[in-house]
Each structure stands twice: as structure tokens, then as C-alpha cells.
Design a protein around this motif. Structure first.
Motif: not given
Length: 139
Positions: A1-7
Motif C-alpha cells: 500500500m502506498k499514498v502520496t502527499l503533495a504540498r
């Protein structure tokens, strides 16, 4: 499982994306202009969402008719050094419909004791408790 966060701005707002690419806004809710949930709120939402999916799945398999479902998740925090982790989380499940009381209680029990990966992940450090209210009656 993987998530990404972008400012997303020059402060604390992030857009998180998971498998479905549905955006979730995360922000520092101590700021007046926050436009997202705090990470700690997201943790409570994760406990509630995980349990809700379990309970609905179990009751549907038992051919129970759910006409409404609401869940409230409250977390109590403690100070440890500079952090304030949860020391306890209480979940109240509000079910409406043609549901046998024993089946509602069993579904909640199975969720928190066997299936809900989020609450089970937390169980070593956080006391997670729950209650079920069926058609306005606390079970």
C-alpha cells in the motif's frame, strides 16, 4: 500500500492520494484558514471508516436491512514530551433499520476484535472501545 502527499500552498496544506486517486486535503487545523483535516482527525476517520465497512459487510451478509448508518469517533489525547498521541478512542455506531440486536452487536465485536486493521494496528498503544445504538436504543 502506498499514498502520496503533495504540498498545495505555501503553508501546511497537502493533497493526499491513494489507490483510487481521490484527493484528501490535510492541513494544520490550528490555523484559522485551514482547508483540510488534521492528521489526527484522519486517524479517527480511519478507525471509523474501517469499522463501518466491516459492520456493513457483516450485516449485509446476514441479510440485515440497514436504512441509515452514522458513526462518531472521539479520541482522548495525552501529553508525551512535545507530542499529544491518543490514549483512548471511543467509537459509537448508530444503526437504523430492520436489524437483529444480537447481530448488530456481533458485527461490531467482530470488526474491532478481528477485522478492522486500523484499530488492531493501534491496540498496543491506544485503548479502543465501542458502543452500538440501534434504532435509537443503546445496546
Amino acid at each position: 500500500m502506498k499514498v502520496t502527499l503533495a504540498r498545495k500552498n505555501n503553508d501546511y496544506q497537502f493533497e493526499a492520494l491513494g489507490k483510487t486517486n481521490t484527493p484528501v486535503l490535510i492541513d494544520n487545523t490550528s490555523q484559522d484558514d485551514a482547508k483540510g483535516a488534521s492528521p489526527m482527525e484522519l486517524l479517527l476517520m480511519g478507525v471509523g471508516g474501517c469499522s463501518a465497512i466491516d459492520v456493513i459487510h457483516i450485516l449485509k451478509k446476514q441479510r440485515q436491512v440497514i436504512t441509515d448508518y452514522k458513526i462518531e469517533v472521539e479520541g482522548a489525547r495525552k501529553q508525551i514530551k512535545e507530542a499529544k498521541p491518543f490514549e483512548s478512542i471511543h467509537v459509537t455506531i448508530f444503526l437504523e433499520g430492520d436489524i437483529v440486536e444480537a447481530k448488530a452487536l456481533k458485527a461490531a465485536s467482530l470488526s474491532f476484535e478481528k477485522y478492522c486493521s486500523v484499530s488492531i494496528t493501534l491496540e498496543e498503544s491506544v485503548a479502543v472501545t465501542y458502543a452500538v445504538v440501534l434504532n435509537g436504543k443503546k445496546l
